[in-house]
Design a protein around this motif. Structure first.
Motif, mmCIF file in Angstrom:
data_model
loop_
_atom_site.group_PDB
_atom_site.id
_atom_site.type_symbol
_atom_site.label_atom_id
_atom_site.label_comp_id
_atom_site.label_asym_id
_atom_site.label_seq_id
_atom_site.Cartn_x
_atom_site.Cartn_y
_atom_site.Cartn_z
ATOM 1 N N ALA A 541 35.127 -43.582 86.669
ATOM 2 C CA ALA A 541 35.853 -44.924 86.686
ATOM 3 C C ALA A 541 35.027 -45.933 87.687
ATOM 4 C CB ALA A 541 37.378 -44.875 87.050
ATOM 5 N N GLY A 542 34.086 -45.370 88.347
ATOM 6 C CA GLY A 542 33.360 -46.222 89.328
ATOM 7 C C GLY A 542 33.672 -46.247 90.804
ATOM 8 N N TYR A 543 34.382 -45.267 90.949
ATOM 9 C CA TYR A 543 34.778 -45.020 92.471
ATOM 10 C C TYR A 543 33.930 -44.053 93.139
ATOM 11 C CZ TYR A 543 38.921 -48.368 91.638
ATOM 12 O OH TYR A 543 39.602 -49.433 91.401
ATOM 13 N N ASP A 544 33.858 -44.184 94.610
ATOM 14 C CA ASP A 544 33.445 -42.964 95.210
ATOM 15 C C ASP A 544 34.200 -42.781 96.413
ATOM 16 O OD1 ASP A 544 30.978 -42.378 93.909
ATOM 17 O OD2 ASP A 544 29.829 -44.019 94.889
ATOM 18 N N ASN A 603 38.702 -49.545 99.481
ATOM 19 C CA ASN A 603 39.529 -50.537 98.421
ATOM 20 C C ASN A 603 40.852 -49.964 98.556
ATOM 21 O OD1 ASN A 603 36.519 -50.435 96.710
ATOM 22 N ND2 ASN A 603 37.347 -52.481 97.707
ATOM 23 N N GLY A 604 41.108 -48.662 98.719
ATOM 24 C CA GLY A 604 42.432 -48.059 98.804
ATOM 25 C C GLY A 604 42.384 -46.825 99.000
ATOM 26 N N VAL A 605 43.769 -46.073 99.078
ATOM 27 C CA VAL A 605 43.851 -44.654 99.363
ATOM 28 C C VAL A 605 44.490 -44.066 98.099
ATOM 29 C CG1 VAL A 605 44.807 -42.911 100.756
ATOM 30 C CG2 VAL A 605 43.963 -45.007 101.943
ATOM 31 N N ALA A 606 43.841 -42.926 97.658
ATOM 32 C CA ALA A 606 44.111 -42.241 96.460
ATOM 33 C C ALA A 606 44.941 -40.749 96.825
ATOM 34 C CB ALA A 606 43.057 -42.025 95.311
ATOM 35 N N GLY A 607 45.658 -40.245 95.923
ATOM 36 C CA GLY A 607 46.110 -39.055 96.379
ATOM 37 C C GLY A 607 46.796 -38.551 97.367
ATOM 38 N N ILE A 644 38.893 -44.487 99.167
ATOM 39 C CA ILE A 644 37.814 -44.539 98.209
ATOM 40 C C ILE A 644 37.320 -45.921 98.000
ATOM 41 C CG2 ILE A 644 39.102 -42.866 96.508
ATOM 42 C CD1 ILE A 644 40.409 -44.974 94.941
ATOM 43 N N ARG A 645 36.287 -46.371 97.466
ATOM 44 C CA ARG A 645 35.778 -47.463 97.365
ATOM 45 C C ARG A 645 34.815 -47.736 96.147
ATOM 46 N NH1 ARG A 645 32.597 -47.903 102.501
ATOM 47 N NH2 ARG A 645 31.155 -46.381 101.459
ATOM 48 N N ALA A 646 34.940 -48.866 95.505
ATOM 49 C CA ALA A 646 34.289 -49.067 94.199
ATOM 50 C C ALA A 646 32.866 -49.423 94.456
ATOM 51 C CB ALA A 646 35.043 -50.232 93.531
#
Length: 682
Positions: A541-544, A603-607, A644-646
């Motif tokens: 999806a383009g995130y790291d 850009n945000g926090v996942a999981g 995570i960051r795009a």
């Protein structure tokens, strides 16, 4: 008598009682024939003066008591251990007409002034309850600076040994304080660590003792069980060796001097001062005095000793002793000794035997030197490891192991991983290879604390302790990751445990699989607690992933009368007080997590995962308060996630994945499979 090369030397295994010439002053007199600190035969005389006799304090020293009031000392304060130890010391020095200066410390310093009675002591302890962390280095430096104009300083540190600055304390003691204690200034400094409470860090206090002993200084004596009443006697005995005494202007000499004195040197065992000759001007005479009286090879049957001093009431006092000495050895060629020692028997040693014995002695000395060298190297390694761990680093052996892994290519190492086979396959598809498992851990003392008996609030001391323990553990995993030249960590597993056998500590463990990707490792490797499949989906999806982030909050809930009424109610009703407390704790923990994520530019926090725990506590304090009768609670909320960051080249649209079902059970027959033009079969 010597027989066949074996014999009994002049030294005695046990001490012996000696006639007490002044029972009004002395409670006991003992002697023992021992080798002195210079290896010379000496008569060791130990004098124990009565505690009910008039006493004075050492005019060359000032007594200061440093009292740890950090959060980990809460139980020691509540159960009275701190007051008992401080009161025992006060009672002891008051008999000599002196009090002491009391200084409280945690991450700040509070000077309570000079304590002269029990009321002052109790009031000072009530005003300085447990709070904050433990930083003893600044307290020691503050005390030394405050009394720098005094001739000598006796410091007693009452603590549980849970220092946040252990490496700094060790460096201060071994490199700055120990060198001050010299023969010409024996009372320049004394430092006595007293372990208050049952949860004392015995290991660190013993290391302090070993450091002082290794430098040959009587600087540190630690008592690890000061919460036991009988241990107070041991603590006071240390004061009797240097600070509390029975007189001044003391002189030790030979009571019946002759043209050839029997005493060759006098040594104060406590301060290690040496006076050549048969007379020594002591000045201050401690309540417990131990002397080594070196005597000449040719001596009389008894060693006559006289001690003169001026008592606390300025009265001259004198004591004389007759110490029995062993028979002197016969002079060579004098014909003395037993009959067997003068016979030329066939088992007398030959020159070859002497050469063999000399070779054996050299080998023993070589082995002893090797053992000492290895022991010193191990002590240096342990000291280096302690300093590295205190600063969030890794032990030396771990660094060597990780460097060995880091120098090899990914295809050349046998890696270990906590990833499932399909996760490892997805990593390889993106050009990443596992390098091995990396870990980090921290066992942190958090104790129990509350902030107010009037209302709810965050217990910042505990919130910071949880966040700091996580920072240490994650930081150590990051050190391992850099050592093996990894690009990042996938599948971080996080655990925070409070064990039943150590309720006042938390154990934080993090573990994950370090991976190596295309190109050089980034300057700041990334970490994520995502699975291999989740990481792969983010990549597509383009995130790291950027970093593993967390937030903890400990919120104190004061149980009110309304809470008790609601709890006993027959109606179904929300516990609004508890709901609000849980919401506030979650909000503050999330704020800490978001602050971390923003610092990494994500850009945000996942999981995101949210966990909570409830601890029951009781309040105590001065006076009467209905809150002391109720059970209250600390809500601990922990929030974890991956920032995570795009990527700049992230695709605008994500290619969909076609799901394929297995039809092998025979119940369905495929007719046709339509594939969208932009779909990829995986």
């Amino acid at each position: 008598m010597q027989f066949l090369g074996l014999g009994n030397g002049p030294y005695q295994t046990f001490s012996h009682g000696l006639s007490n010439p002044r029972s009004d002053l002395l409670s006991g007199v003992r002697y023992q024939i021992v080798p002195s600190m210079r290896g010379v035969p000496a008569a060791q005389l130990r004098l124990q003066f009565r505690r009910d006799a008039s006493s004075i304090t050492n005019p060359e020293m000032t007594l200061a008591v440093l009292l740890d009031r950090s959060g980990s000392m809460s139980e020691a304060f509540a159960e009275g251990h701190v007051y008992d130890v401080a009161q025992a010391i006060l009672t002891h020095v008051l008999m000599a007409g002196s009090g002491y200066d009391l200084i409280f410390y945690d991450d700040q310093i509070s000077d309570a002034g000079h304590i002269q009675n029990s009321a002052d002591l109790r009031g000072a302890i009530l005003r300085n309850g447990p709070r904050g962390g433990t930083y003893v280095t600044s307290a020691l430096r503050h005390t030394i600076q405050k009394y720098k104009s005094r001739a000598g300083l006796y410091i007693i540190v009452i603590t549980d040994g849970e220092f946040a600055d252990k490496a700094d304390v060790m460096q201060l003691v071994t490199q700055e304080l120990l060198p001050q204690v010299k023969p010409e200034s024996p009372y320049a400094f004394r430092l006595h660590f007293v372990g208050a409470g049952e949860g004392v860090d015995h290991v660190f206090l013993r290391q302090m003792e070993d450091a002082a002993t290794g430098q040959g200084s009587p600087l540190v004596t630690a008592h690890h069980h000061a919460h036991l009443r009988h241990s107070h006697t041991d603590i006071l005995a240390e004061l009797d060796k240097a600070y509390v005494g029975v007189g001044a202007s003391a002189t030790v000499s030979e009571s019946s001097p002759s043209s050839e004195p029997a005493i060759s040197s006098i040594i104060d065992v406590t301060t290690r001062r040496i006076w050549p000759g048969a007379s020594a001007p002591f000045g201050f005479l401690p309540r417990t005095t131990t002397l080594d009286l070196e005597y000449a090879p040719a001596h009389a049957q008894n060693l006559p000793v006289k001690i003169n001093f001026t008592s606390a009431f300025h009265q001259p006092q004198e004591m004389t002793f007759q110490i029995p000495l062993p028979k002197p050895a016969p002079a060579p060629g004098s014909g003395g000794g037993s009959l067997l020692s003068r016979l030329h028997l066939p088992w007398n040693r030959s020159p070859e035997d002497d050469a063999a014995r000399a070779a054996q002695q050299l080998e023993r000395e070589r082995v002893a030197a090797l053992v000492k060298s290895n022991h010193d190297a191990e002590l240096r390694r342990q000291s280096s490891d302690l300093q590295a761990l205190a600063s969030g680093g890794l032990p030396m052996q771990a660094i060597e192991r990780l460097k060995e892994i880091g120098t090899n290519e990914a295809s050349e190492i046998l890696f270990t991983s906590n990833l499932a086979p399909e996760e490892a396959g997805l990593l390889r598809r993106e050009g990443f290879h596992p390098r091995g498992i990396v870990t980090g851990s921290a066992v942190y003392h958090v104790g129990q604390a509350y902030a107010s008996s009037q209302g709810d609030c965050e217990v910042t001391v505990l919130s910071e302790a949880y966040n700091e323990a996580c920072r240490l553990a994650v930081g150590r995993m990051g050190h391992e990751l850099k050592m093996i030249n990894g690009h990042g960590v996938v599948g971080v597993r996080f655990s925070l445990v409070r064990h039943e056998w150590a309720d006042k500590t938390i154990e934080v463990q993090v573990m994950g699989t370090a991976v190596e990707g295309p190109g050089r490792p980034p300057e700041q490797p990334w970490m994520c607690d995502l699975s291999g499949q989740e990481w792969y989906a983010l990549r597509r999806a383009g995130y790291d992933p950027v970093a593993f982030v967390w937030g903890h909050c400990t919120w104190f809930l004061l149980t009110t009368q309304q809470d008790e009424w609601t709890h006993r109610s027959w109606n179904n009703v929300e516990m609004t007080h508890w709901s609000a407390g849980l919401s506030k704790a979650r909000t503050r923990a999330m704020a800490h997590l978001n602050k971390q994520a923003s610092a990494y530019g994500s850009n945000g926090v996942a999981g995101v995962k949210i966990e909570r725990r409830l601890d029951e506590i009781r309040l105590s304090g001065p006076g009467e308060d209905p809150a002391y009768e109720r059970e209250h609670h600390n809500i601990v909320v922990s929030i974890l996630g991956t920032a995570i960051r795009a990527r700049p080249n992230a695709p605008r649209h994500v290619t969909p994945t076609l799901n394929v079902l297995s039809l092998r059970d025979g119940r369905l027959t495929p007719i046709a499979m339509a594939t969208p033009k932009d779909a990829v079969v995986e």
